[in-house]
Every structure is written in C-alpha cells, then in structure tokens.
Write a protein that holds these residues in place. Structure first.
Motif, PDB file in Angstrom:
ATOM      1  N   LYS A   1      37.160  60.555  52.159  1.00 38.48           N
ATOM      2  CA  LYS A   1      36.440  61.148  53.287  1.00 38.48           C
ATOM      3  C   LYS A   1      37.428  61.826  54.220  1.00 38.48           C
ATOM      4  O   LYS A   1      38.522  61.314  54.473  1.00 38.48           O
ATOM      5  CB  LYS A   1      35.650  60.071  54.036  1.00 38.48           C
ATOM      6  N   ARG A   2      37.034  62.974  54.743  1.00 42.46           N
ATOM      7  CA  ARG A   2      37.908  63.725  55.638  1.00 42.46           C
ATOM      8  C   ARG A   2      37.134  64.147  56.872  1.00 42.46           C
ATOM      9  O   ARG A   2      35.933  64.413  56.839  1.00 42.46           O
ATOM     10  CB  ARG A   2      38.481  64.956  54.930  1.00 42.46           C
ATOM     11  N   ASP A   3      37.852  64.220  57.956  1.00 49.72           N
ATOM     12  CA  ASP A   3      37.290  64.700  59.213  1.00 49.72           C
ATOM     13  C   ASP A   3      36.943  66.187  59.081  1.00 49.72           C
ATOM     14  O   ASP A   3      37.607  66.918  58.328  1.00 49.72           O
ATOM     15  CB  ASP A   3      38.319  64.488  60.326  1.00 49.72           C
ATOM     16  N   PRO A   4      35.911  66.654  59.814  1.00 53.66           N
ATOM     17  CA  PRO A   4      35.569  68.085  59.724  1.00 53.66           C
ATOM     18  C   PRO A   4      36.733  69.015  60.047  1.00 53.66           C
ATOM     19  O   PRO A   4      36.879  70.072  59.424  1.00 53.66           O
ATOM     20  CB  PRO A   4      34.434  68.233  60.750  1.00 53.66           C
ATOM     21  N   VAL A   5      37.567  68.627  61.006  1.00 56.31           N
ATOM     22  CA  VAL A   5      38.724  69.457  61.359  1.00 56.31           C
ATOM     23  C   VAL A   5      39.710  69.511  60.199  1.00 56.31           C
ATOM     24  O   VAL A   5      40.289  70.550  59.890  1.00 56.31           O
ATOM     25  CB  VAL A   5      39.404  68.927  62.635  1.00 56.31           C
ATOM     26  N   GLN A   6      39.893  68.361  59.521  1.00 54.34           N
ATOM     27  CA  GLN A   6      40.798  68.330  58.365  1.00 54.34           C
ATOM     28  C   GLN A   6      40.302  69.246  57.259  1.00 54.34           C
ATOM     29  O   GLN A   6      41.096  69.930  56.604  1.00 54.34           O
ATOM     30  CB  GLN A   6      40.926  66.899  57.839  1.00 54.34           C
ATOM     31  N   ARG A   7      38.998  69.272  57.065  1.00 58.00           N
ATOM     32  CA  ARG A   7      38.444  70.106  56.003  1.00 58.00           C
ATOM     33  C   ARG A   7      38.546  71.583  56.333  1.00 58.00           C
ATOM     34  O   ARG A   7      38.730  72.426  55.447  1.00 58.00           O
ATOM     35  CB  ARG A   7      36.984  69.736  55.750  1.00 58.00           C
TER      36      ARG A   7
ATOM     37  N   ALA B   1      40.662  73.078  58.753  1.00 59.36           N
ATOM     38  CA  ALA B   1      41.944  73.613  59.223  1.00 59.36           C
ATOM     39  C   ALA B   1      42.770  74.172  58.072  1.00 59.36           C
ATOM     40  O   ALA B   1      42.696  73.703  56.936  1.00 59.36           O
ATOM     41  CB  ALA B   1      42.726  72.514  59.940  1.00 59.36           C
ATOM     42  N   THR B   2      43.550  75.176  58.391  1.00 60.88           N
ATOM     43  CA  THR B   2      44.471  75.728  57.397  1.00 60.88           C
ATOM     44  C   THR B   2      45.733  74.886  57.352  1.00 60.88           C
ATOM     45  O   THR B   2      46.012  74.094  58.255  1.00 60.88           O
ATOM     46  CB  THR B   2      44.827  77.179  57.761  1.00 60.88           C
ATOM     47  N   GLY B   3      46.520  75.094  56.316  1.00 64.21           N
ATOM     48  CA  GLY B   3      47.686  74.249  56.099  1.00 64.21           C
ATOM     49  C   GLY B   3      48.793  74.441  57.108  1.00 64.21           C
ATOM     50  O   GLY B   3      49.688  73.605  57.223  1.00 64.21           O
ATOM     51  N   ASP B   4      48.784  75.530  57.869  1.00 70.75           N
ATOM     52  CA  ASP B   4      49.877  75.799  58.800  1.00 70.75           C
ATOM     53  C   ASP B   4      49.629  75.217  60.181  1.00 70.75           C
ATOM     54  O   ASP B   4      50.422  75.416  61.095  1.00 70.75           O
ATOM     55  CB  ASP B   4      50.109  77.312  58.921  1.00 70.75           C
ATOM     56  N   ARG B   5      48.548  74.479  60.371  1.00 71.91           N
ATOM     57  CA  ARG B   5      48.257  73.904  61.685  1.00 71.91           C
ATOM     58  C   ARG B   5      48.701  72.464  61.744  1.00 71.91           C
ATOM     59  O   ARG B   5      48.404  71.677  60.847  1.00 71.91           O
ATOM     60  CB  ARG B   5      46.769  73.989  61.989  1.00 71.91           C
ATOM     61  N   ASP B   6      49.409  72.109  62.799  1.00 76.10           N
ATOM     62  CA  ASP B   6      49.891  70.744  62.981  1.00 76.10           C
ATOM     63  C   ASP B   6      48.785  69.897  63.607  1.00 76.10           C
ATOM     64  O   ASP B   6      48.395  70.126  64.760  1.00 76.10           O
ATOM     65  CB  ASP B   6      51.125  70.754  63.890  1.00 76.10           C
ATOM     66  N   LEU B   7      48.268  68.920  62.850  1.00 78.86           N
ATOM     67  CA  LEU B   7      47.182  68.070  63.336  1.00 78.86           C
ATOM     68  C   LEU B   7      47.664  66.659  63.646  1.00 78.86           C
ATOM     69  O   LEU B   7      46.874  65.725  63.707  1.00 78.86           O
ATOM     70  CB  LEU B   7      46.066  68.023  62.280  1.00 78.86           C
ATOM     71  N   TYR B   8      48.965  66.527  63.854  1.00 82.81           N
ATOM     72  CA  TYR B   8      49.516  65.205  64.178  1.00 82.81           C
ATOM     73  C   TYR B   8      48.879  64.650  65.449  1.00 82.81           C
ATOM     74  O   TYR B   8      48.805  65.325  66.483  1.00 82.81           O
ATOM     75  CB  TYR B   8      51.027  65.300  64.354  1.00 82.81           C
ATOM     76  N   ASP B   9      48.400  63.410  65.356  1.00 81.66           N
ATOM     77  CA  ASP B   9      47.765  62.697  66.459  1.00 81.66           C
ATOM     78  C   ASP B   9      46.453  63.325  66.902  1.00 81.66           C
ATOM     79  O   ASP B   9      45.908  62.989  67.956  1.00 81.66           O
ATOM     80  CB  ASP B   9      48.718  62.572  67.668  1.00 81.66           C
ATOM     81  N   ILE B  10      45.964  64.275  66.104  1.00 82.74           N
ATOM     82  CA  ILE B  10      44.637  64.847  66.344  1.00 82.74           C
ATOM     83  C   ILE B  10      43.690  64.315  65.277  1.00 82.74           C
ATOM     84  O   ILE B  10      42.740  63.583  65.586  1.00 82.74           O
ATOM     85  CB  ILE B  10      44.676  66.387  66.316  1.00 82.74           C
TER      86      ILE B  10
END
Length: 339
Positions: A4-10, A12-21
């Motif tokens: 299962k993945r969060d909607p943002v994870q699904r 977002a593109t690979g170049d975006r830093d989602l650390y702690d988001i």
C-alpha cells in the motif's frame, strides 16, 4: 498482497524529496537515535524474556529439586539416558536437511532456550489446570487441546523465533525443522529432569527408602515420551521456516504449524491418559500397551515428517538450488542428503 502506498507516493515523480512527508530514512542525529532506541528496546525485551525464563526455571526446578540431584548425582545420568532417543531424532532431522549445515552456536542457543522456556509452559499449565478442573470428568481432554498442546508448542517455537530465526544462517525453509527439533530436545530434557526428580522426591518423602526403582521406572517412561517433543516442534518449526520466506502470509503459516503441532501433541496426551481403557479390559501389561502405542503413534507422524523433509530435499536437488545456497564452508556432503 500489493504494497500500500500513500497517494502522494503514487503521484510524485522520482526527483522529489519526500523525506518526513511520506517517506522516511535514517539521515540526521535524531533518526539515528530513534533507530538505536528501537534496537535497544528489541534487544532488551529479548534479554528480559531469557532472564525471566532463568528465574522461572530456578524457582520451579533448582530451588525445589536441585538437592535431589546434588545428593544423588547418578540421577542426572538417568536424565541424559532418557533423552538419547530424542537426541537421535534430532540427529536424523539434521542429517535430512539437504542444505548447508547449521552452525553449532545457533543449535546450542536453541537447545538452551528450549530448555529454559519449558518453565513458562509449566507455569501456564499449572495455572490453567486448576481452572479446567471445574469443567468435570472431561476436563483433561479439554485441557490438553486448549492449553497443554498450544502452550508447549508455542514456547518451543519461541525458542527458535527469538534467536536462530533472526540469523542469516536460517536461510532455508527446512532449517526451521532442524531448529524446531533442537528446541524440542531442550524442552524434553528439562521436562524429563523435572519428572524424574519429582518422582524420586515423592518416593523418598513417602517411604524414606532408596528411590532407585522409582528412577528406573520414570526414566523408562520419559525415554519414550521425549521423542514426541522433537517430532511435534519439528513440524511447527518447518512452517516457521516456510513463513520466513513467504512474508505476505507469515501469520497464517505460523498459526498452521502451531495448530498441527498442538493437535498432534494434545492427541498423544489424551490417548496416553486413557490407555487404561485398553489394558484393563484385555488384561495386557500396562507397559506393553504404552510402548506399543508410542512406537505406533510417534512412528506414524515421524514418517509424515520424513516425507516432508524428503520432498524438500528432492526439490532442492532437482532445481539445483545448491547454486544459490550460502555457507559453502559448512556444506554437508552430497552423500548425506535425503535418499
């Protein structure tokens, strides 16, 4: 089951830093501290379980029966002799493992944990036995199936799960059967020691005479009872190994193994407790009926376990899985694989 993945994870593109988001990894000092605390708590809980087991075993065994073994050291020899058949079964299961050999330190640790965790089973069995006594004449059957079988097989499996299971050397499904068998041997060893020690103590308190005959009798009984622990926990251990390499269904697989082991165990206890229904009407010696039953019962389930190990061994060889097996320095000779 897909991850299962969060909607943002699904999205977002690979170049975006989602650390702690929506993602997390160890980066800063606080992250490293969190990892250290988490690992410390896990390790501490394991040490706490082992320490508690030591205290329980001391309270149940050393404090009450230790002096029996100190005054009569030869009784310890009877205990050792009583577990030799169980040790032989462990050696066979180890031999039937078609993969790399298991390191001695993991086998020894599993034996010790199986030995120690038997104390937990003794405490729980004693606590629930009094409650089930209120059920009536059939309470022992209920007690065997709902308490003794599940509790004893669970603590033996815990002896594998706590240490050997976490090792990289637990690298094949069949390894679970090996470590399960070893845990059963540890459990049988202390159980035999307790039964033999208590029987000697009761004989001395009742008659005040030498207890050599009592020791021989109870040791003979325990000699035939011990192998069952190895067989039952080898089944549960095999399914624990299956669970390790099928994480998406880990829980149900472990439960299946425990249900199989607990049912076989409880059925054995129930049958042995009611053998008088056979030897009383027929006038057959009690010992003869007991030995015949144990050989037939354990022999049947041992044959089932052997077939399971052989199926794994055949699949291992047919698929040439040795190419991917690690630990070449400890590899068993090919001639020692399952025939």
């Amino acid at each position: 089951m897909p991850e299962k993945r969060d909607p943002v994870q699904r999205a977002a593109t690979g170049d975006r830093d989602l650390y702690d988001i929506t993602d997390w990894e160890v980066r800063g000092l606080l992250d490293r501290a969190a990892v250290a605390v988490h690992n410390g708590l896990l390790a501490g809980s394991r040490y706490a379980v082992v320490t508690l087991a030591l205290l329980v075993v001391f309270a149940l065994f050393a404090a009450s029966l230790g002096f029996v073994f100190l005054q009569r050291p030869y009784i310890a020899a009877y205990v050792v002799l009583s577990v030799l058949p169980a040790l032989g079964l462990v050696a066979y299961v180890w031999h039937a493992d078609a993969t790399t050999g298991e390191p001695l330190h993991l086998l020894a640790a599993t034996f010790v944990l199986g030995f120690l965790f038997a104390g937990f089973a003794a405490v729980l069995n004693t606590a629930f036995q009094q409650a089930f006594a209120l059920v009536g004449v059939t309470w022992m059957v209920v007690f065997f199936y709902l308490v003794v079988g599940p509790v004893e097989e669970t603590v033996k499996l815990l002896a594998v799960r706590l240490y050997a299971y976490r090792s990289d050397r637990f690298d094949a499904v069949v390894d679970g059967a090996v470590y399960g068998a070893v845990a059963g041997l540890g459990f049988a060893t202390i159980e035999n020691a307790i039964y033999i020690g208590r029987d000697v103590l009761q004989t001395l308190q009742a008659t005040g005479v030498d207890a050599n005959v009592a020791v021989l009798q109870i040791a003979a009984v325990r000699t035939f009872a011990g192998p069952g622990h190895v067989i039952y926990s080898a089944f549960a251990g095999y399914y624990l190994g299956l669970a390790k390499f099928n994480p998406e269904n880990r829980g149900p697989i472990v439960v299946k193994g425990l249900l199989v082991a607990a049912f076989i165990h409880a059925t054995y206890n129930t049958a042995v407790s009611n053998l008088h229904l056979v030897y009383d009407p027929l006038g057959v010696p009690e010992g003869f009926v007991f030995i015949a039953f144990v050989l037939l019962y354990d022999g049947f389930f041992l044959s089932v376990l052997v077939r399971k190990l052989k199926r794994y061994g055949a699949a291992y060889e047919e698929s040439d899985a040795a190419r991917y097996d690690e630990g070449d320095t400890d590899r068993k000779s090919a001639v020692r694989r399952v025939d």
